[in-house]
Design a protein around this motif. Sequence first.
Motif, PDB file in Angstrom:
ATOM      1  N   VAL A 413       0.899  -1.020   0.059  1.00  0.00           N
ATOM      2  CA  VAL A 413       0.022   0.087  -0.063  1.00  0.00           C
ATOM      3  C   VAL A 413       0.782   1.213  -0.078  1.00  0.00           C
ATOM      4  CG1 VAL A 413      -1.774   1.330   1.281  1.00  0.00           C
ATOM      5  CG2 VAL A 413      -1.880  -1.238   1.166  1.00  0.00           C
ATOM      6  N   ALA A 414       0.678   2.120  -1.115  1.00  0.00           N
ATOM      7  CA  ALA A 414       1.719   3.210  -1.189  1.00  0.00           C
ATOM      8  C   ALA A 414       1.120   4.717  -0.957  1.00  0.00           C
ATOM      9  CB  ALA A 414       2.195   3.371  -2.540  1.00  0.00           C
ATOM     10  N   ASP A 415       1.753   5.263  -0.031  1.00  0.00           N
ATOM     11  CA  ASP A 415       1.174   6.784   0.459  1.00  0.00           C
ATOM     12  C   ASP A 415       1.761   7.755  -0.482  1.00  0.00           C
ATOM     13  OD1 ASP A 415       0.665   8.962   1.612  1.00  0.00           O
ATOM     14  OD2 ASP A 415       1.256   8.642   3.439  1.00  0.00           O
ATOM     15  N   LEU A 416       0.780   7.969  -1.546  1.00  0.00           N
ATOM     16  CA  LEU A 416       1.282   9.016  -2.729  1.00  0.00           C
ATOM     17  C   LEU A 416       1.350  10.531  -2.052  1.00  0.00           C
ATOM     18  CD1 LEU A 416      -0.886   7.885  -5.477  1.00  0.00           C
ATOM     19  CD2 LEU A 416       1.237   7.089  -4.649  1.00  0.00           C
ATOM     20  N   THR A 417       0.698  10.779  -0.843  1.00  0.00           N
ATOM     21  CA  THR A 417       0.798  12.131  -0.283  1.00  0.00           C
ATOM     22  C   THR A 417       2.355  12.195   0.386  1.00  0.00           C
ATOM     23  OG1 THR A 417       0.466  11.535   2.127  1.00  0.00           O
ATOM     24  CG2 THR A 417      -1.372  11.948   0.563  1.00  0.00           C
ATOM     25  N   ARG A 418       3.221  11.484   0.198  1.00  0.00           N
ATOM     26  CA  ARG A 418       4.416  11.414   0.650  1.00  0.00           C
ATOM     27  C   ARG A 418       5.772  11.680  -0.555  1.00  0.00           C
ATOM     28  NH1 ARG A 418       4.845  10.460   5.797  1.00  0.00           N
ATOM     29  NH2 ARG A 418       7.179  10.087   5.852  1.00  0.00           N
ATOM     30  N   VAL A 419       4.825  12.101  -1.719  1.00  0.00           N
ATOM     31  CA  VAL A 419       5.722  12.404  -2.813  1.00  0.00           C
ATOM     32  C   VAL A 419       5.686  13.806  -3.354  1.00  0.00           C
ATOM     33  CG1 VAL A 419       6.114  11.583  -5.123  1.00  0.00           C
ATOM     34  CG2 VAL A 419       5.173   9.875  -3.708  1.00  0.00           C
ATOM     35  N   SER A 420       6.963  14.203  -3.918  1.00  0.00           N
ATOM     36  CA  SER A 420       6.805  15.658  -4.379  1.00  0.00           C
ATOM     37  C   SER A 420       7.978  15.629  -5.577  1.00  0.00           C
ATOM     38  CB  SER A 420       7.429  16.722  -3.382  1.00  0.00           C
ATOM     39  OG  SER A 420       8.882  16.498  -2.791  1.00  0.00           O
ATOM     40  N   PHE A 421       7.886  16.757  -6.390  1.00  0.00           N
ATOM     41  CA  PHE A 421       8.953  16.532  -7.659  1.00  0.00           C
ATOM     42  C   PHE A 421       9.598  17.784  -7.650  1.00  0.00           C
ATOM     43  CE2 PHE A 421       4.880  14.420  -8.294  1.00  0.00           C
ATOM     44  CZ  PHE A 421       5.125  13.122  -8.778  1.00  0.00           C
ATOM     45  N   ARG A 422      10.788  17.720  -8.293  1.00  0.00           N
ATOM     46  CA  ARG A 422      11.838  18.865  -8.459  1.00  0.00           C
ATOM     47  C   ARG A 422      12.385  18.906 -10.025  1.00  0.00           C
ATOM     48  NH1 ARG A 422      17.113  19.910  -8.292  1.00  0.00           N
ATOM     49  NH2 ARG A 422      17.696  17.763  -7.968  1.00  0.00           N
ATOM     50  N   GLN A 423      12.284  20.024 -10.705  1.00  0.00           N
ATOM     51  CA  GLN A 423      12.828  19.970 -11.964  1.00  0.00           C
ATOM     52  C   GLN A 423      14.422  20.057 -11.717  1.00  0.00           C
ATOM     53  OE1 GLN A 423      10.326  20.982 -14.743  1.00  0.00           O
ATOM     54  NE2 GLN A 423      11.988  19.905 -15.558  1.00  0.00           N
ATOM     55  N   HIS A 424      14.660  18.836 -12.326  1.00  0.00           N
ATOM     56  CA  HIS A 424      16.386  18.657 -12.276  1.00  0.00           C
ATOM     57  C   HIS A 424      17.095  19.065 -13.479  1.00  0.00           C
ATOM     58  CE1 HIS A 424      19.918  15.808 -12.930  1.00  0.00           C
ATOM     59  NE2 HIS A 424      20.178  16.392 -11.577  1.00  0.00           N
ATOM     60  N   ALA A 425      16.475  18.906 -14.498  1.00  0.00           N
ATOM     61  CA  ALA A 425      16.948  19.781 -15.856  1.00  0.00           C
ATOM     62  C   ALA A 425      15.760  19.657 -16.675  1.00  0.00           C
ATOM     63  CB  ALA A 425      18.338  18.802 -16.366  1.00  0.00           C
ATOM     64  N   GLN A 426      16.157  20.262 -17.936  1.00  0.00           N
ATOM     65  CA  GLN A 426      15.281  20.495 -19.076  1.00  0.00           C
ATOM     66  C   GLN A 426      14.438  19.100 -19.276  1.00  0.00           C
ATOM     67  OE1 GLN A 426      14.301  23.267 -21.208  1.00  0.00           O
ATOM     68  NE2 GLN A 426      12.633  21.842 -21.699  1.00  0.00           N
ATOM     69  N   ASP A 427      13.340  18.982 -19.304  1.00  0.00           N
ATOM     70  CA  ASP A 427      12.672  17.791 -19.294  1.00  0.00           C
ATOM     71  C   ASP A 427      13.130  16.543 -18.666  1.00  0.00           C
ATOM     72  OD1 ASP A 427      10.741  18.612 -21.362  1.00  0.00           O
ATOM     73  OD2 ASP A 427      12.185  18.407 -23.114  1.00  0.00           O
ATOM     74  N   GLU A 428      13.349  16.871 -17.518  1.00  0.00           N
ATOM     75  CA  GLU A 428      13.777  15.834 -16.532  1.00  0.00           C
ATOM     76  C   GLU A 428      13.522  16.404 -14.949  1.00  0.00           C
ATOM     77  OE1 GLU A 428      17.115  12.551 -16.229  1.00  0.00           O
ATOM     78  OE2 GLU A 428      17.896  14.516 -15.598  1.00  0.00           O
ATOM     79  N   VAL A 429      12.805  15.356 -14.391  1.00  0.00           N
ATOM     80  CA  VAL A 429      12.303  15.746 -13.059  1.00  0.00           C
ATOM     81  C   VAL A 429      12.582  14.920 -12.120  1.00  0.00           C
ATOM     82  CG1 VAL A 429       9.865  15.871 -11.613  1.00  0.00           C
ATOM     83  CG2 VAL A 429      10.235  16.865 -13.886  1.00  0.00           C
ATOM     84  N   GLU A 430      13.260  15.200 -10.915  1.00  0.00           N
ATOM     85  CA  GLU A 430      13.647  14.264  -9.827  1.00  0.00           C
ATOM     86  C   GLU A 430      12.093  14.006  -8.832  1.00  0.00           C
ATOM     87  OE1 GLU A 430      16.965  13.437  -6.396  1.00  0.00           O
ATOM     88  OE2 GLU A 430      16.676  15.292  -7.481  1.00  0.00           O
TER      89      GLU A 430
END
Length: 450
Positions: A413-430
């Motif tokens: 069971v995965a808790d998606l509220t513990r996910v966030s995103f950061r732009q790492h480079a052009q067209d690439e997200v961490e």
Amino acid sequence: MKTVMLREIAHCRSGEKGHGANISVIAYDESDYELLEREVTVEAVHALFGPITRGAITRFAVPRIGALNFVLDNVLEGGRSRTLAFEESGKALSSLMLRLPVSVPDDFEGIRERRAAGKTGRSLPEATARTSDGEKRVRIGAATGWSRDRFEPALELVLHGELDYLGFDSMSEVTMSAAQAARIRQPDQPPYDPLLETRLAPLLAPARERGVRIVTNQGWLDPDAAARRIVALAREQGLRDFRVAAVSGGILTERIADMGLSFVETGNPVASRREAIVSAETYLGAAGIAEALAGGADVVVTTRVADGCVYLGPLAYEFGWAFDDWNALARGMIVGHLMECGCQVTGGYFADPGYKDVPDLHRVGNPICTVTPTRTFIGKLPGTGGLVSPATCKEQLLYEVQDPSAYLLPDVVADLTRVSFRQHAQDEVEVLIDDAGRPTTDPTMLVDER
């Protein structure tokens, strides 16, 4: 105060499960999340959708990414759990949600005004290294998001993606039921994806040459038959010592009436509809895929597995994750969920001209995930169209999800509220994932009546 449409503040994405739909509402600027919380209420959504909403509406908060997720029950007149047609779909409901009237301060500027004033442009960060010296790296490309997806991305990914694995999701809600119905009409129909040969034949030799292993759920009703056909294709191409593994066990059509189960909607026993059963299958997890890869398979072909398992299986094998390491499994399934719909996360289901512009959508690239023991990235091939941004990833994260804090999957069971995103480079997200997993302690089988 003044009134604007929700689309000036947020973007939306919708999908369906059974007879219900979910609609995510995601603030363009996370600082507007409190505004969404105040204005986009269950009551407001019920008033907007009116008579088509015959069941409950539930709102879930995902503050870490500035989003709300709404689940609308009994809104699709049965939806895809009641018909083999494709029309009863919830994917268009987000367009109506964007018309929701929202009260904002008189000086509030919507997304178009902010863009016109140059207030939304942000310079890209300087790209840093994804891996440390000697750190293991696994790259997996997503070739398809469903059985009738485009053909071109698969070979492009094999030739230019520097991949370790290529994943195919060849399913939709009705895929296997439709296949069973087709075989009743035409018993000589292949029991696997009819496009299996067309898709895989051009890939086997170049994938083998580059060390790219293929994981696909194109086995449908009979992955053993699919595996035999892939072996025959490999032999026709002169590929020696080519190993193909089949993962099966999820087809319950002949057994489900004797398993003591009841339908979710009515509580009636499944056995009471024994003569009407056309197809019954369960979602398998990723353990079989990992085991097949450990056995040296060049291609793994499965029956129905949870879509993200096409990606979790290789990651679990490569990093040696145990299937009771809940946080590792959750991380793998979150990556798989972002990848499973192919180009949806790279802009293919994101565009809304004037609000969400996507360059060169006619040649949108498919995603590639790069995973290390500590970091996760989503990107695409350089030079392809489309877009990978925190916004595209947020939409895909909440796509066809009910309670984001408890995303039910076969392995975890995965808790998606513990996910966030950061732009790492052009067209690439961490993808930033805190501890997000817990065991599936109640493996209840949910049975939709058809």
